[in-house]
Design an enzyme around this catalytic site. Structure first.
Site, short mmCIF file in Angstrom:
data_model
loop_
_atom_site.label_atom_id
_atom_site.label_comp_id
_atom_site.label_asym_id
_atom_site.label_seq_id
_atom_site.Cartn_x
_atom_site.Cartn_y
_atom_site.Cartn_z
N HIS A 107 12.78 -2.48 -2.50
CA HIS A 107 12.15 -2.54 -3.82
C HIS A 107 13.05 -3.35 -4.75
O HIS A 107 14.26 -3.14 -4.77
CB HIS A 107 11.95 -1.12 -4.36
CG HIS A 107 11.25 -1.10 -5.67
ND1 HIS A 107 9.91 -1.38 -5.80
CD2 HIS A 107 11.70 -0.85 -6.92
CE1 HIS A 107 9.56 -1.30 -7.07
NE2 HIS A 107 10.63 -0.98 -7.78
N GLU A 114 18.28 -8.78 -1.78
CA GLU A 114 17.33 -8.11 -0.88
C GLU A 114 17.53 -8.59 0.55
O GLU A 114 17.50 -7.80 1.50
CB GLU A 114 15.89 -8.37 -1.31
CG GLU A 114 15.47 -7.62 -2.56
CD GLU A 114 14.02 -7.88 -2.91
OE1 GLU A 114 13.21 -6.94 -2.78
OE2 GLU A 114 13.70 -9.03 -3.30
N ARG A 137 0.85 -1.19 0.00
CA ARG A 137 0.00 0.00 0.00
C ARG A 137 0.89 1.24 0.00
O ARG A 137 1.95 1.26 0.62
CB ARG A 137 -0.90 0.03 1.23
CG ARG A 137 -1.93 -1.08 1.24
CD ARG A 137 -2.99 -0.81 2.29
NE ARG A 137 -4.01 -1.84 2.27
CZ ARG A 137 -5.07 -1.82 1.48
NH1 ARG A 137 -5.24 -0.82 0.64
NH2 ARG A 137 -5.95 -2.79 1.53
#
Length: 188
Positions: A95, A160, A77
């Site tokens: 990201h 990541e 969100r």
């Protein structure tokens, strides 16, 4: 999240995860949290009349748990500017692209479609935009001609899992300073 839990368990990340929040009761993150003895909470967006009241509930839950740094990992969100300003340089996101390229959803697919030879991941501070905050850390991976979405995503995920805990540690050690769009990392 598991990478952070693992680093804490290995005693290479001296922090405590106070709370894991999801907007889906089926989120695997809640199961991971429970297995690690971490408090998990579901806050369903549809139970609130608007985004502001939903974000007020998020903010209250975070503050009541004593959270100092909010780590978005799989939180899909966009937080409002009003929410973000309550947590200045205290919300980070991971990201799966080398920002500012390939913002938003399916960054790996965007990279493949564009034909880049290098992809990667970025940990950044969250601001009012989408994947637009000051960059803390980035890691690159090669893109091979035979790559599929899944093979590229898997290679990026390895990185990541390395840089997210590293960025959290830098923040906790107060080694990050933000000047405009630049994040400077102070040496130990």
């Amino acid at each position: 999240m598991q990478a952070i839990i693992d680093k804490i368990a290995a005693e290479s990340l001296p922090i405590e995860i106070c709370l894991v929040i999801s907007d889906s009761p089926e989120a695997f993150a809640l199961e991971r949290a429970a297995k690690a003895g971490i408090t998990g909470k579901t806050i369903l967006r549809q139970e609130f009349k608007d985004k502001a009241s939903y974000e007020a509930a998020l903010d209250a839950a975070l503050r009541n748990a004593g959270v100092e740094l909010v780590v978005l990992a799989g939180f899909m969100r966009i937080l409002s500017g009003e929410f973000v300003t309550k947590w200045p340089h205290a919300i980070i996101n991971i990201h799966p692209a080398l920002l500012p390229s390939f913002k938003g959803l399916d960054a790996q697919g965007q990279a493949l479609q564009y034909g880049v030879k290098i992809a990667g991941c970025t940990v950044h501070f969250v601001d009012a935009g989408m994947d637009s905050g000051p960059i803390i850390l980035q890691r690159a991976v090669p893109v091979y001609d035979e790559d599929t979405h899944d093979t590229l995503a898997a290679r990026i995920l390895v990185e990541e899992h390395t840089i997210l805990p590293e960025a959290v540690k830098l923040w906790c050690e107060d080694r990050l300073s933000v000047k405009g769009r630049r994040v400077k990392i102070r040496k130990e």
